[in-house]
Design a protein around this motif. Structure first.
Motif, PDB file in Angstrom:
ATOM      1  N   ARG A   1       3.174   2.675  -7.870  1.00  0.00           N
ATOM      2  CA  ARG A   1       3.511   3.619  -6.788  1.00  0.00           C
ATOM      3  C   ARG A   1       2.517   4.788  -6.764  1.00  0.00           C
ATOM      4  O   ARG A   1       2.051   5.200  -5.706  1.00  0.00           O
ATOM      5  CB  ARG A   1       4.932   4.151  -6.982  1.00  0.00           C
ATOM      6  CG  ARG A   1       5.394   5.056  -5.867  1.00  0.00           C
ATOM      7  CD  ARG A   1       6.797   5.611  -6.077  1.00  0.00           C
ATOM      8  NE  ARG A   1       7.720   4.677  -6.694  1.00  0.00           N
ATOM      9  CZ  ARG A   1       8.315   4.884  -7.867  1.00  0.00           C
ATOM     10  NH1 ARG A   1       8.095   5.961  -8.555  1.00  0.00           N
ATOM     11  NH2 ARG A   1       9.145   3.986  -8.364  1.00  0.00           N
ATOM     12  N   THR A   2       2.170   5.302  -7.937  1.00  0.00           N
ATOM     13  CA  THR A   2       1.240   6.430  -8.027  1.00  0.00           C
ATOM     14  C   THR A   2      -0.157   6.020  -7.560  1.00  0.00           C
ATOM     15  O   THR A   2      -0.790   6.740  -6.780  1.00  0.00           O
ATOM     16  CB  THR A   2       1.203   6.971  -9.468  1.00  0.00           C
ATOM     17  OG1 THR A   2       2.531   7.358  -9.855  1.00  0.00           O
ATOM     18  CG2 THR A   2       0.274   8.159  -9.595  1.00  0.00           C
ATOM     19  N   ALA A   3      -0.628   4.857  -8.019  1.00  0.00           N
ATOM     20  CA  ALA A   3      -1.954   4.378  -7.596  1.00  0.00           C
ATOM     21  C   ALA A   3      -1.994   4.142  -6.091  1.00  0.00           C
ATOM     22  O   ALA A   3      -2.992   4.435  -5.433  1.00  0.00           O
ATOM     23  CB  ALA A   3      -2.315   3.098  -8.347  1.00  0.00           C
ATOM     24  N   ALA A   4      -0.897   3.635  -5.547  1.00  0.00           N
ATOM     25  CA  ALA A   4      -0.839   3.398  -4.102  1.00  0.00           C
ATOM     26  C   ALA A   4      -0.860   4.716  -3.337  1.00  0.00           C
ATOM     27  O   ALA A   4      -1.598   4.869  -2.365  1.00  0.00           O
ATOM     28  CB  ALA A   4       0.412   2.592  -3.744  1.00  0.00           C
ATOM     29  N   SER A   5      -0.059   5.658  -3.766  1.00  0.00           N
ATOM     30  CA  SER A   5       0.060   6.931  -3.046  1.00  0.00           C
ATOM     31  C   SER A   5      -1.220   7.755  -3.080  1.00  0.00           C
ATOM     32  O   SER A   5      -1.597   8.347  -2.082  1.00  0.00           O
ATOM     33  CB  SER A   5       1.202   7.762  -3.629  1.00  0.00           C
ATOM     34  OG  SER A   5       2.435   7.138  -3.365  1.00  0.00           O
ATOM     35  N   TRP A   6      -1.870   7.797  -4.239  1.00  0.00           N
ATOM     36  CA  TRP A   6      -3.082   8.614  -4.346  1.00  0.00           C
ATOM     37  C   TRP A   6      -4.344   7.795  -4.141  1.00  0.00           C
ATOM     38  O   TRP A   6      -5.444   8.318  -4.168  1.00  0.00           O
ATOM     39  CB  TRP A   6      -3.100   9.366  -5.671  1.00  0.00           C
ATOM     40  CG  TRP A   6      -2.336  10.639  -5.539  1.00  0.00           C
ATOM     41  CD1 TRP A   6      -2.832  11.843  -5.145  1.00  0.00           C
ATOM     42  CD2 TRP A   6      -0.934  10.834  -5.736  1.00  0.00           C
ATOM     43  NE1 TRP A   6      -1.820  12.771  -5.092  1.00  0.00           N
ATOM     44  CE2 TRP A   6      -0.643  12.185  -5.459  1.00  0.00           C
ATOM     45  CE3 TRP A   6       0.115  10.008  -6.128  1.00  0.00           C
ATOM     46  CZ2 TRP A   6       0.631  12.718  -5.551  1.00  0.00           C
ATOM     47  CZ3 TRP A   6       1.384  10.537  -6.221  1.00  0.00           C
ATOM     48  CH2 TRP A   6       1.631  11.881  -5.936  1.00  0.00           C
ATOM     49  N   ARG A   7      -4.200   6.489  -3.948  1.00  0.00           N
ATOM     50  CA  ARG A   7      -5.308   5.580  -3.635  1.00  0.00           C
ATOM     51  C   ARG A   7      -6.433   5.624  -4.666  1.00  0.00           C
ATOM     52  O   ARG A   7      -7.613   5.549  -4.331  1.00  0.00           O
ATOM     53  CB  ARG A   7      -5.864   5.868  -2.236  1.00  0.00           C
ATOM     54  CG  ARG A   7      -4.861   5.608  -1.143  1.00  0.00           C
ATOM     55  CD  ARG A   7      -5.420   5.966   0.221  1.00  0.00           C
ATOM     56  NE  ARG A   7      -4.456   5.724   1.264  1.00  0.00           N
ATOM     57  CZ  ARG A   7      -3.542   6.610   1.656  1.00  0.00           C
ATOM     58  NH1 ARG A   7      -3.475   7.796   1.096  1.00  0.00           N
ATOM     59  NH2 ARG A   7      -2.686   6.302   2.619  1.00  0.00           N
TER      60      ARG A   7
ATOM     61  N   MET B   1      -3.569   0.790 -10.584  1.00  0.00           N
ATOM     62  CA  MET B   1      -4.807   0.681  -9.808  1.00  0.00           C
ATOM     63  C   MET B   1      -4.516   0.227  -8.389  1.00  0.00           C
ATOM     64  O   MET B   1      -3.674  -0.650  -8.180  1.00  0.00           O
ATOM     65  CB  MET B   1      -5.758  -0.342 -10.439  1.00  0.00           C
ATOM     66  CG  MET B   1      -6.212   0.015 -11.807  1.00  0.00           C
ATOM     67  SD  MET B   1      -7.360  -1.223 -12.414  1.00  0.00           S
ATOM     68  CE  MET B   1      -8.001  -0.347 -13.825  1.00  0.00           C
ATOM     69  N   PRO B   2      -5.236   0.790  -7.416  1.00  0.00           N
ATOM     70  CA  PRO B   2      -5.122   0.261  -6.054  1.00  0.00           C
ATOM     71  C   PRO B   2      -5.762  -1.116  -5.989  1.00  0.00           C
ATOM     72  O   PRO B   2      -6.683  -1.414  -6.742  1.00  0.00           O
ATOM     73  CB  PRO B   2      -5.885   1.269  -5.198  1.00  0.00           C
ATOM     74  CG  PRO B   2      -6.648   2.135  -6.125  1.00  0.00           C
ATOM     75  CD  PRO B   2      -6.143   1.919  -7.508  1.00  0.00           C
ATOM     76  N   ILE B   3      -5.261  -1.953  -5.114  1.00  0.00           N
ATOM     77  CA  ILE B   3      -5.866  -3.262  -4.855  1.00  0.00           C
ATOM     78  C   ILE B   3      -6.522  -3.156  -3.487  1.00  0.00           C
ATOM     79  O   ILE B   3      -5.850  -2.860  -2.499  1.00  0.00           O
ATOM     80  CB  ILE B   3      -4.813  -4.389  -4.871  1.00  0.00           C
ATOM     81  CG1 ILE B   3      -4.116  -4.446  -6.241  1.00  0.00           C
ATOM     82  CG2 ILE B   3      -5.470  -5.723  -4.531  1.00  0.00           C
ATOM     83  CD1 ILE B   3      -2.945  -5.415  -6.294  1.00  0.00           C
TER      84      ILE B   3
ATOM     85  N   PRO C   1       0.788  -1.236   0.000  1.00  0.00           N
ATOM     86  CA  PRO C   1       0.000   0.000   0.000  1.00  0.00           C
ATOM     87  C   PRO C   1       0.822   1.289   0.000  1.00  0.00           C
ATOM     88  O   PRO C   1       0.312   2.346  -0.349  1.00  0.00           O
ATOM     89  CB  PRO C   1      -0.837  -0.095   1.281  1.00  0.00           C
ATOM     90  CG  PRO C   1      -0.876  -1.535   1.610  1.00  0.00           C
ATOM     91  CD  PRO C   1       0.430  -2.092   1.144  1.00  0.00           C
ATOM     92  N   SER C   2       2.082   1.211   0.379  1.00  0.00           N
ATOM     93  CA  SER C   2       2.915   2.415   0.364  1.00  0.00           C
ATOM     94  C   SER C   2       3.563   2.649  -0.991  1.00  0.00           C
ATOM     95  O   SER C   2       4.200   3.675  -1.205  1.00  0.00           O
ATOM     96  CB  SER C   2       3.995   2.330   1.447  1.00  0.00           C
ATOM     97  OG  SER C   2       4.929   1.321   1.117  1.00  0.00           O
ATOM     98  N   GLY C   3       3.430   1.699  -1.910  1.00  0.00           N
ATOM     99  CA  GLY C   3       3.998   1.850  -3.243  1.00  0.00           C
ATOM    100  C   GLY C   3       5.332   1.153  -3.433  1.00  0.00           C
ATOM    101  O   GLY C   3       5.930   1.250  -4.506  1.00  0.00           O
ATOM    102  N   LEU C   4       5.810   0.436  -2.427  1.00  0.00           N
ATOM    103  CA  LEU C   4       7.065  -0.308  -2.570  1.00  0.00           C
ATOM    104  C   LEU C   4       6.798  -1.624  -3.287  1.00  0.00           C
ATOM    105  O   LEU C   4       5.911  -2.390  -2.908  1.00  0.00           O
ATOM    106  CB  LEU C   4       7.689  -0.579  -1.200  1.00  0.00           C
ATOM    107  CG  LEU C   4       8.170   0.662  -0.454  1.00  0.00           C
ATOM    108  CD1 LEU C   4       8.606   0.307   0.954  1.00  0.00           C
ATOM    109  CD2 LEU C   4       9.293   1.341  -1.214  1.00  0.00           C
ATOM    110  N   ALA C   5       7.560  -1.883  -4.345  1.00  0.00           N
ATOM    111  CA  ALA C   5       7.341  -3.063  -5.171  1.00  0.00           C
ATOM    112  C   ALA C   5       7.541  -4.357  -4.388  1.00  0.00           C
ATOM    113  O   ALA C   5       8.509  -4.507  -3.646  1.00  0.00           O
ATOM    114  CB  ALA C   5       8.277  -3.035  -6.373  1.00  0.00           C
TER     115      ALA C   5
END
Length: 166
Positions: free
Chosen positions: A87-93, A126-128, A61-65
């Protein structure tokens, strides 16, 4: 005399009964590496089925692979783009295609984020989510256009939906 045991119980257990906003720790669910691999493989399979050479990154969730896969003939740039999308999808949710559409408006207040290093503003990220909580993110790059990258990312998410449901 009845008051003493009652007072003792309140003093002993009272603090445990009240949830505080200033708790020193919190709990968060995060997609497991094996589940991230399953999502990445499914996204890559969807792209292959359509004849697209792509790269896929699934992050926490923080964008770390957690996992990155690249198809044999996918260009070198697809690796960085897939990671940036996750990373972008995770950061901006939110999905990078949704974010990109919002930021394309000339009156968008947050337009400056397109200049943040590592941010990728095109479809495919996309966020999961599970039970309303973000557990990771997925980024796909290499299909012809962000809309097609979205198709593969959705396939990856759908492949693990039952696994991450709680």
């Amino acid at each position: 005399m009845v008051l003493r045991p009652l007072l003792a119980a309140v003093l002993l257990f009272g603090p445990a009964l009240v949830a505080r906003a200033d708790e020193p720790t919190w709990t968060r669910r995060i997609i497991a590496p094996d589940t991230a691999l399953k999502a990445a493989q499914a996204a890559l399979a969807e792209c292959r089925k359509r004849g697209w050479q792509a790269a896929v990154t699934v992050s926490d969730p923080s964008g770390l692979a957690l996992v990155t896969l690249r198809d044999r003939f996918a260009g070198w740039h697809t690796l960085e783009a897939a990671t940036g999308k996750a990373r972008t999808a995770a950061s901006w949710r939110e999905a990078t295609s949704t974010l990109a559409a919002r930021l394309a408006r000339p009156d968008a207040a947050e337009r400056a984020i397109v200049n943040v290093p590592g941010v990728v503003m095109v479809g495919g990220g996309m966020p999961i989510e599970a039970a309303g909580q973000q557990v990771g993110a997925i980024g796909v790059s290499g299909a012809p256009g962000g809309d097609n990258d979205d198709i593969c990312a959705k396939a990856g998410i759908e492949a693990v939906a039952a696994d991450i449901a709680f």
